[in-house]
Design a protein around this motif. Sequence first.
Motif, mmCIF file in Angstrom:
data_model
loop_
_atom_site.group_PDB
_atom_site.id
_atom_site.type_symbol
_atom_site.label_atom_id
_atom_site.label_comp_id
_atom_site.label_asym_id
_atom_site.label_seq_id
_atom_site.Cartn_x
_atom_site.Cartn_y
_atom_site.Cartn_z
ATOM 1 N N GLY A 172 41.231 42.040 46.368
ATOM 2 C CA GLY A 172 41.543 43.359 45.825
ATOM 3 C C GLY A 172 43.000 43.709 46.043
ATOM 4 N N ARG A 173 43.501 43.339 47.207
ATOM 5 C CA ARG A 173 44.920 43.597 47.482
ATOM 6 C C ARG A 173 45.802 42.737 46.581
ATOM 7 N NH1 ARG A 173 48.656 41.511 52.345
ATOM 8 N NH2 ARG A 173 50.481 42.777 51.901
ATOM 9 N N TYR A 174 45.480 41.458 46.462
ATOM 10 C CA TYR A 174 46.291 40.562 45.639
ATOM 11 C C TYR A 174 46.271 40.981 44.170
ATOM 12 C CZ TYR A 174 46.322 37.372 49.658
ATOM 13 O OH TYR A 174 46.494 36.807 50.894
ATOM 14 N N VAL A 175 45.105 41.399 43.694
ATOM 15 C CA VAL A 175 44.995 41.802 42.290
ATOM 16 C C VAL A 175 45.702 43.134 42.056
ATOM 17 C CG1 VAL A 175 43.378 42.516 40.484
ATOM 18 C CG2 VAL A 175 42.879 40.492 41.875
ATOM 19 N N GLY A 176 45.529 44.088 42.966
ATOM 20 C CA GLY A 176 46.151 45.398 42.797
ATOM 21 C C GLY A 176 47.661 45.344 42.833
ATOM 22 N N VAL A 177 48.196 44.698 43.853
ATOM 23 C CA VAL A 177 49.647 44.589 43.972
ATOM 24 C C VAL A 177 50.203 43.732 42.840
ATOM 25 C CG1 VAL A 177 51.543 43.742 45.416
ATOM 26 C CG2 VAL A 177 49.637 44.973 46.464
ATOM 27 N N GLY A 178 49.480 42.659 42.502
ATOM 28 C CA GLY A 178 49.910 41.806 41.390
ATOM 29 C C GLY A 178 49.947 42.564 40.080
ATOM 30 N N ALA A 179 48.975 43.462 39.884
ATOM 31 C CA ALA A 179 48.927 44.248 38.651
ATOM 32 C C ALA A 179 50.156 45.130 38.513
ATOM 33 C CB ALA A 179 47.654 45.105 38.624
ATOM 34 N N VAL A 180 50.544 45.776 39.609
ATOM 35 C CA VAL A 180 51.720 46.646 39.600
ATOM 36 C C VAL A 180 52.981 45.833 39.327
ATOM 37 C CG1 VAL A 180 53.173 48.138 41.026
ATOM 38 C CG2 VAL A 180 50.682 48.379 41.099
ATOM 39 N N LYS A 181 53.112 44.710 40.021
ATOM 40 C CA LYS A 181 54.314 43.882 39.839
ATOM 41 C C LYS A 181 54.398 43.328 38.420
ATOM 42 C CE LYS A 181 54.987 42.211 44.597
ATOM 43 N NZ LYS A 181 55.106 41.002 45.435
ATOM 44 N N TYR A 182 53.283 42.828 37.918
ATOM 45 C CA TYR A 182 53.305 42.186 36.600
ATOM 46 C C TYR A 182 53.612 43.192 35.493
ATOM 47 C CZ TYR A 182 52.028 39.168 32.696
ATOM 48 O OH TYR A 182 52.063 38.424 31.525
ATOM 49 N N SER A 223 48.294 40.811 34.836
ATOM 50 C CA SER A 223 48.258 39.775 35.873
ATOM 51 C C SER A 223 46.823 39.358 36.168
ATOM 52 C CB SER A 223 48.933 40.272 37.151
ATOM 53 O OG SER A 223 48.170 41.274 37.776
ATOM 54 N N VAL A 224 45.878 40.285 36.027
ATOM 55 C CA VAL A 224 44.473 39.952 36.321
ATOM 56 C C VAL A 224 43.986 38.863 35.371
ATOM 57 C CG1 VAL A 224 42.225 40.940 36.817
ATOM 58 C CG2 VAL A 224 44.236 42.404 36.848
ATOM 59 N N TYR A 225 44.395 38.936 34.122
ATOM 60 C CA TYR A 225 44.034 37.914 33.142
ATOM 61 C C TYR A 225 44.551 36.547 33.589
ATOM 62 C CZ TYR A 225 44.060 35.455 28.606
ATOM 63 O OH TYR A 225 43.885 34.544 27.582
ATOM 64 N N LEU A 226 45.773 36.515 34.092
ATOM 65 C CA LEU A 226 46.356 35.254 34.558
ATOM 66 C C LEU A 226 45.683 34.783 35.845
ATOM 67 C CD1 LEU A 226 50.158 35.983 33.954
ATOM 68 C CD2 LEU A 226 48.520 34.963 32.405
ATOM 69 N N GLN A 227 45.396 35.708 36.747
ATOM 70 C CA GLN A 227 44.744 35.337 38.004
ATOM 71 C C GLN A 227 43.346 34.784 37.751
ATOM 72 O OE1 GLN A 227 45.441 39.212 39.744
ATOM 73 N NE2 GLN A 227 46.782 38.367 41.317
ATOM 74 N N LEU A 238 57.136 35.119 40.562
ATOM 75 C CA LEU A 238 57.133 36.554 40.251
ATOM 76 C C LEU A 238 56.683 37.386 41.447
ATOM 77 C CD1 LEU A 238 55.610 36.600 36.634
ATOM 78 C CD2 LEU A 238 58.026 36.729 37.279
ATOM 79 N N GLY A 239 56.314 36.702 42.532
ATOM 80 C CA GLY A 239 55.858 37.409 43.726
ATOM 81 C C GLY A 239 54.405 37.814 43.677
ATOM 82 N N ILE A 240 53.603 37.100 42.860
ATOM 83 C CA ILE A 240 52.195 37.464 42.663
ATOM 84 C C ILE A 240 51.291 36.338 43.142
ATOM 85 C CG2 ILE A 240 50.443 38.081 40.937
ATOM 86 C CD1 ILE A 240 52.718 39.185 39.202
ATOM 87 N N ARG A 241 50.263 36.687 43.900
ATOM 88 C CA ARG A 241 49.311 35.709 44.453
ATOM 89 C C ARG A 241 48.272 35.304 43.408
ATOM 90 N NH1 ARG A 241 50.033 34.835 50.367
ATOM 91 N NH2 ARG A 241 51.303 36.601 51.046
ATOM 92 N N THR A 242 47.756 34.081 43.562
ATOM 93 C CA THR A 242 46.689 33.597 42.683
ATOM 94 C C THR A 242 45.500 33.170 43.548
ATOM 95 O OG1 THR A 242 47.946 31.509 42.648
ATOM 96 C CG2 THR A 242 48.049 32.889 40.689
ATOM 97 N N PRO A 243 44.511 34.034 43.729
ATOM 98 C CA PRO A 243 43.338 33.694 44.550
ATOM 99 C C PRO A 243 42.585 32.486 43.999
ATOM 100 C CG PRO A 243 43.426 36.052 44.101
ATOM 101 C CD PRO A 243 44.443 35.407 43.219
ATOM 102 N N GLU A 244 42.033 31.695 44.906
ATOM 103 C CA GLU A 244 41.284 30.502 44.513
ATOM 104 C C GLU A 244 39.951 30.861 43.856
ATOM 105 O OE1 GLU A 244 42.185 26.983 45.151
ATOM 106 O OE2 GLU A 244 44.068 28.110 45.108
#
Length: 590
Positions: free
Chosen positions: A435-445, A471-475, A582-588
């Motif tokens: 949730g943290r990775y997706v939320g922060v990634g969404a803002v950055k992307y 970013s969620v689509y990419l993650q 881009l500074g965005i995490r990609t969960p496994e």
Amino acid sequence: MASVPSLASTLQQQLADALTAALPDAGTADPLLRRSDRADFQANGILALAKKLKGNPRELAAQVTAALPAGELIKDIEVSGPGFLNITLADRAIVETLAARAADAEGRLGVPLKAEAGTTVIDYAQPNVAKEMHVGHLRSAVIGDAMVKIMEFTGENVVRRHHIGDWGTQFGMLIQYLIEHPGALKHEGGASDGEAAMSTLNRVYKESRALFDSDEEFKARSRDRVVALQAGDPETLELWQGFVDESKIYFHSVFDKLDMEIVDADIVGESGYNAMLEETCRILEETGVAVRSEGALCVFFDDVKGPDGNKVPLIVKKTNGGYGYAATDLSAIRNRVQDLKADTLLYVVDARQSLHFKMVFETARRAGWLGDGVKAVQLAFGTVLGKDGKPFKTREGETVRLEDLLDEAVDRATAVVREKAGKVGLSEEEIVENGRYVGVGAVKYADLSTSAVRDYKFDLDQMVSLHGDTSVYLQYAYARIRSILRKAGDAVPAAHPELELAPAERALGLHLDQFGEVLAEVASGYEPHKLAAYLYQLASHLTTFYDQCQVLSPDNAPEVVENRLFLVELTARTLHQGMALLGIRTPERL
């Protein structure tokens, strides 16, 4: 490290050599190669050459085609229209090039380092001491962090600088208040270190401001304290350092939420150049770059005028002897060029400060501090807007705190992850982390996928959507590939150049091969949105590939399964690397 030339660069070189061989009178010629919807590539350079040589373009195109070397790169070449070359690459060449990228022992996917690395100082993420960070600080931090990562990956020597606001009149007020109210900086209980630090600073600032506005004697003492601060009075400096240290605790807590690493050594605020200010002003005045005007030291420009038609100066030193922002910025340029040996200065700063930096850069050029081989660039960015198209504010009309914005994004994203968690068996710990990775990634992307200079609307509902350019689509694309690889059993990814590729496989492969070229373009033009666009297109190609080419189908021959696993694994690695830049995490698992 063995860099892998792209298919486009190899084809470009072969075409250039063929042009020289077939048309020696043309001299050095550019084939003008580009991607095409008629074939893989189209070369349009022969038309211009035909005009120059006064020849038939189709005949010249045939001569160039005949001069191309025999090999495994080109499958088909067709002369079209007035001498255009439509070129289709061989499937074998595509797969072999991708296999070389996958085999890169250093994990760089064959992306080359720049031939000549320079030193770039990137000035970004510039919060103010004793003040809360708000939505206006988001873009400088996110864009700057991405440019640091991208430029370092391409081989540039990067020096980070966080030019925090830690000097000036307000600190005289704050310090004088502390002297008269010892213990005012003591934390109140119940909050985290960062929150406690900011809560304390906010309280002290409000109390000191109220006293400053209501008590003329305190106001006078505060102004005397500014003089003591600038003069280096030990007691004053010690108390000032307390404000800075408290603020740094808060800064680190916010940047941690933003999933960004900020190191104290990179924080060189306005105070860091205080000892240079007088010398900067002296040099400018002695060389005639700056002149006295109504008691102030100013630099004038022919093309910078106010509404009344009079020239608007850059004020370096005020009439009362105080220094303007320009003195600090010019001293910073001196330090960065002369001491840090930078050949590029990149400022990730709000577009509304463009005039200021235009004047500062021109002044530095006149003074010789920005000489030949040294450039200063403002990577200007636009404003974060609300859904109504106006600057993003709270319902009460106040500026949105950055922490609140990030917390809400994480809460929204966690709800999305939790909704899908049952299908993949995520634990509560994984739900919270993702949730943290997706939320922060969404803002950055959302920020990085927009050209920096443009304003953009902050819409969390859209940002955490599983559909569209998010970013969620990419993650999810990355997590989906990881799921396929886990389900592959004994089948392993392996390139099979002998196989004929389906259209969706070719499109995916050709796009994968462009990764290095895109990074080079992004780094040279300071345009991270182009990397975001590339990654979104990659995920879109992957979606089409899934629809048209089953990976683990029992109907597939083993070598087809292995080759498709190879394609999706390389796609996952490219997505992972690109998102990391881009500074965005990609969960496994997601």
